[in-house]
Design an enzyme around this catalytic site. Sequence first.
Site, PDB file in Angstrom:
ATOM      1  N   SER A 152     -60.511 -34.502   4.126  1.00 52.83           N
ATOM      2  CA  SER A 152     -59.053 -34.379   4.154  1.00 52.83           C
ATOM      3  C   SER A 152     -58.550 -33.694   2.894  1.00 52.83           C
ATOM      4  CB  SER A 152     -58.406 -35.761   4.270  1.00 52.83           C
ATOM      5  OG  SER A 152     -57.006 -35.663   4.079  1.00 52.83           O
TER       6      SER A 152
ATOM      7  N   HIS B 264     -59.679 -31.416   7.540  1.00 50.01           N
ATOM      8  CA  HIS B 264     -58.559 -32.218   8.033  1.00 50.01           C
ATOM      9  C   HIS B 264     -57.305 -31.895   7.232  1.00 50.01           C
ATOM     10  CE1 HIS B 264     -57.140 -35.751  10.300  1.00 50.01           C
ATOM     11  NE2 HIS B 264     -56.477 -36.090   9.209  1.00 50.01           N
TER      12      HIS B 264
ATOM     13  N   ASP C 263     -53.458 -32.883   6.736  1.00 52.96           N
ATOM     14  CA  ASP C 263     -52.427 -33.883   6.991  1.00 52.96           C
ATOM     15  C   ASP C 263     -51.046 -33.259   6.838  1.00 52.96           C
ATOM     16  OD1 ASP C 263     -53.836 -36.410   7.493  1.00 52.96           O
ATOM     17  OD2 ASP C 263     -54.615 -36.133   5.475  1.00 52.96           O
TER      18      ASP C 263
ATOM     19  N   MET D  96     -47.141 -34.034   6.987  1.00 51.95           N
ATOM     20  CA  MET D  96     -46.186 -35.147   6.930  1.00 51.95           C
ATOM     21  C   MET D  96     -44.785 -34.603   6.689  1.00 51.95           C
ATOM     22  SD  MET D  96     -48.309 -37.804   4.521  1.00 51.95           S
ATOM     23  CE  MET D  96     -50.109 -37.891   4.572  1.00 51.95           C
TER      24      MET D  96
ATOM     25  N   HIS E 272     -53.545 -32.946  11.595  1.00 51.73           N
ATOM     26  CA  HIS E 272     -53.056 -34.276  11.953  1.00 51.73           C
ATOM     27  C   HIS E 272     -51.563 -34.312  11.667  1.00 51.73           C
ATOM     28  CE1 HIS E 272     -53.187 -38.891  10.937  1.00 51.73           C
ATOM     29  NE2 HIS E 272     -52.460 -38.610  12.002  1.00 51.73           N
TER      30      HIS E 272
ATOM     31  N   MET F 281     -48.316 -36.002  11.333  1.00 51.60           N
ATOM     32  CA  MET F 281     -47.585 -37.256  11.135  1.00 51.60           C
ATOM     33  C   MET F 281     -46.113 -36.894  10.998  1.00 51.60           C
ATOM     34  SD  MET F 281     -50.298 -39.173   8.616  1.00 51.60           S
ATOM     35  CE  MET F 281     -51.099 -37.665   8.050  1.00 51.60           C
TER      36      MET F 281
ATOM     37  N   MET G 150     -56.108 -44.794  13.352  1.00 52.64           N
ATOM     38  CA  MET G 150     -55.810 -44.896  11.928  1.00 52.64           C
ATOM     39  C   MET G 150     -56.344 -46.220  11.395  1.00 52.64           C
ATOM     40  SD  MET G 150     -54.354 -42.107  10.985  1.00 52.64           S
ATOM     41  CE  MET G 150     -53.938 -42.653   9.334  1.00 52.64           C
TER      42      MET G 150
ATOM     43  N   GLY H  84     -49.494 -42.012   5.934  1.00 51.99           N
ATOM     44  CA  GLY H  84     -48.462 -41.616   4.994  1.00 51.99           C
ATOM     45  C   GLY H  84     -48.951 -41.340   3.591  1.00 51.99           C
ATOM     46  N   PHE H  85     -50.037 -41.999   3.194  1.00 50.68           N
ATOM     47  CA  PHE H  85     -50.545 -41.817   1.838  1.00 50.68           C
ATOM     48  C   PHE H  85     -52.058 -41.844   1.833  1.00 50.68           C
ATOM     49  CE2 PHE H  85     -46.341 -43.676   1.341  1.00 50.68           C
ATOM     50  CZ  PHE H  85     -45.780 -42.893   0.350  1.00 50.68           C
ATOM     51  N   GLY H  86     -52.665 -41.044   0.957  1.00 51.91           N
ATOM     52  CA  GLY H  86     -54.107 -41.070   0.782  1.00 51.91           C
ATOM     53  C   GLY H  86     -54.503 -42.173  -0.185  1.00 51.91           C
ATOM     54  N   GLY H  87     -55.800 -42.455  -0.225  1.00 47.59           N
ATOM     55  CA  GLY H  87     -56.321 -43.403  -1.195  1.00 47.59           C
ATOM     56  C   GLY H  87     -56.136 -44.871  -0.869  1.00 47.59           C
TER      57      GLY H  87
ATOM     58  N   ASP I  50     -59.625 -42.491  10.467  1.00 49.93           N
ATOM     59  CA  ASP I  50     -59.002 -41.866   9.306  1.00 49.93           C
ATOM     60  C   ASP I  50     -58.358 -42.949   8.455  1.00 49.93           C
ATOM     61  OD1 ASP I  50     -57.589 -40.382   7.467  1.00 49.93           O
ATOM     62  OD2 ASP I  50     -56.304 -39.370   8.929  1.00 49.93           O
ATOM     63  N   GLY I  51     -58.821 -43.066   7.210  1.00 54.33           N
ATOM     64  CA  GLY I  51     -58.210 -44.000   6.271  1.00 54.33           C
ATOM     65  C   GLY I  51     -59.218 -44.903   5.602  1.00 54.33           C
ATOM     66  N   GLY I  52     -59.445 -44.682   4.320  1.00 51.32           N
ATOM     67  CA  GLY I  52     -60.364 -45.537   3.588  1.00 51.32           C
ATOM     68  C   GLY I  52     -61.820 -45.354   3.953  1.00 51.32           C
TER      69      GLY I  52
ATOM     70  N   GLY J 287     -61.136 -38.548   2.565  1.00 53.35           N
ATOM     71  CA  GLY J 287     -60.362 -37.813   1.571  1.00 53.35           C
ATOM     72  C   GLY J 287     -60.906 -37.983   0.172  1.00 53.35           C
ATOM     73  N   SER J 288     -60.516 -39.079  -0.492  1.00 56.17           N
ATOM     74  CA  SER J 288     -60.936 -39.291  -1.879  1.00 56.17           C
ATOM     75  C   SER J 288     -62.441 -39.474  -1.996  1.00 56.17           C
ATOM     76  CB  SER J 288     -60.200 -40.499  -2.468  1.00 56.17           C
ATOM     77  OG  SER J 288     -60.359 -41.641  -1.650  1.00 56.17           O
TER      78      SER J 288
END
Length: 228
Positions: free
Chosen positions: A8, A31, A33, A35, A64, A66, A135, A140-143, A173-175, A195-196
């Site tokens: 991401s 990916h 994002d 928003m 993606h 959002m 999700m 809405g936010f990464g990390g 997607d997420g964490g 992502g991170s």
Amino acid sequence: MAVQITPSILSADFSRLAEEARAVEGADWLHVDVMDNHFVPNLTLGVPVVESLSRATDTPLDCHLMIEDPDRWAPQYVEAGAGSVTFHVEAAAAPVRLAREIRAKGARASMALKPATPIEPYEDLLPELDMLLIMTVEPGFGGQAFLDIMLPKIRRTRELISKHGLELWLQVDGGVSEATIERCAEAGADVFVAGSAVYGAQDPAQAVRALRGKAQQTVTSAAWACNH
């Protein structure tokens, strides 16, 4: 069944997006994002950046969205060069029509569900899709930290995909990281947004390879994949 790793760029350096895209060229997708500060409380990038990215990398773009009113905006991302476009079912007025329009324009159609949105009401829509995104954090936010409570939902979704005999990718997607990717793969996911875990690593390309290795090993022995 082959897994796919999708870094991401939300976690990348926005001042060097072309270089950041090239840093993960071994990935299956990039990916993106999108928003709008309405559907989610953050504002990122839009069609012009997707157009530029599509010219800067050979890695296909997985957008993606959002955003509010994806029925209006999603087709523009296909025209901008996206190979896959994901809309949120919570925001779409006519998800079947939208999925068909995305496909008709030549991209893969994907539908996303926020953590609190159940999969069961949308079982009949699955044949209209190429991918479903669950999700594993609030969008809405990464990390953010991975939500373990999403694992049963991933399993239920995989069961529905198998029930209907669909060749439908199941994305999370997420964490997603080396610490969580195996749990997602065991539950039924085969496409992983990170992502991170990728862009926070010293060597993003190596991070992609490490994630792929862990996920592929798990999928190879997972009960759902053996029954596929």
